[in-house]
Design an enzyme around this catalytic site. Structure first.
Site, PDB file in Angstrom:
ATOM      1  N   CYS A 289       0.835  -1.197   0.000  1.00  0.00           N
ATOM      2  CA  CYS A 289       0.000   0.000   0.000  1.00  0.00           C
ATOM      3  C   CYS A 289       0.879   1.260   0.000  1.00  0.00           C
ATOM      4  O   CYS A 289       1.538   1.530  -0.986  1.00  0.00           O
ATOM      5  CB  CYS A 289      -0.980  -0.040   1.169  1.00  0.00           C
TER       6      CYS A 289
ATOM      7  N   GLU B 116      -1.071  -8.654   4.916  1.00  0.00           N
ATOM      8  CA  GLU B 116      -0.992  -8.804   6.377  1.00  0.00           C
ATOM      9  C   GLU B 116      -2.380  -8.762   7.013  1.00  0.00           C
ATOM     10  O   GLU B 116      -2.564  -9.232   8.137  1.00  0.00           O
ATOM     11  CB  GLU B 116      -0.074  -7.728   6.976  1.00  0.00           C
TER      12      GLU B 116
ATOM     13  N   HIS C 109      -3.464  -5.537   0.938  1.00  0.00           N
ATOM     14  CA  HIS C 109      -2.808  -5.782   2.221  1.00  0.00           C
ATOM     15  C   HIS C 109      -2.774  -7.272   2.586  1.00  0.00           C
ATOM     16  O   HIS C 109      -3.714  -7.778   3.224  1.00  0.00           O
ATOM     17  CB  HIS C 109      -3.554  -5.045   3.342  1.00  0.00           C
TER      18      HIS C 109
END
Length: 230
Positions: free
Chosen positions: A85, A204, A202
């Site tokens: 990002c 994560e 993302h």
């Protein structure tokens, strides 16, 4: 050996990255950018957020932090580097990867789950998948539209450096499946080396079973697949 997650002023996904990597039993620590890279750094994450408030351009100021000279040197030596990002914006602005991420086509912040098609499965970041796999990972950005000249994009495509592409749940790229207007539905690309990658979604946030899907685990496993200096 530890994955260093670089925190800039305005980073806000550094703790998410640390928690996700720790869940995968990958040693990780958050590093303040002014302190430089620790000697035992075996991988680098440029996390999401709003470094320096996205003044000038998203990622432009963080890209000029002195630590990015160290990151470029480490990347050239084969240390795996992942930009997510805002970290993807920093990666492009600092020359780790080609192109740029700019204002979404609809000029608004978008936070939703998207589908990605794995374009290559022979890189550290995609070794956990098969080519053509469709994974679901969230986005959260206002400047995620990937832009690059047609000539340079053709070169990226020819070199096999497009890593992920926005698609529908059946794996078909389309304007409707593209949340931000990125050229050729590009969601993630490789640098000059396959050990360097940036992506707007993302991974994560799609790693911990307690908070939803775990499709992003395979991306983070890339840090296990590379020996520093390889």
């Amino acid at each position: 050996m530890t994955v260093s997650i670089i925190r800039f002023g305005g980073s806000n996904c550094d703790r998410d990255a640390e928690r996700a990597l720790s869940h995968l039993d990958i040693d990780a620590e958050i590093v303040w950018h002014e302190d430089g890279l620790p000697e035992d750094t075996s991988g680098i994450v440029l996390p999401g957020g709003f470094s320096y408030g996205d003044y000038l351009r998203a990622g432009a100021m963080a890209a000029r932090s002195p630590i990015m000279d160290e990151v470029r040197e480490a990347a050239a030596d084969g240390t795996p580097v992942l930009g997510v990002c805002n970290g993807a914006q920093v990666g492009c602005e600092s020359g780790l990867t080609d192109g740029a991420f700019t204002t979404n086509e609809r000029a608004r912040f978008q936070c939703e789950h998207v589908f990605l098609r794995v374009e290559r499965a022979d890189t550290p970041w995609t070794a956990a998948y098969e080519e053509g796999d469709v994974i679901e990972i969230p986005i959260a950005h206002g400047e995620g539209r990937y832009e690059i000249s047609e000539e340079r994009l053709e070169a990226l495509e020819d070199d096999g450096r497009v890593l992920f592409r926005y698609c529908d749940e059946n794996g078909e790229p389309s304007a409707d499946a593209n949340p931000n207007g990125s050229k050729h539905n590009v969601a993630g690309i490789l640098g000059d080396r396959e050990t360097v990658a940036v992506l707007m979604p993302h991974p994560e946030r799609a790693t911990l079973p307690d908070v939803g899907r775990t499709d992003g685990q395979g991306v983070l496993r890339g840090f296990e697949a590379v020996e520093p200096g390889a």
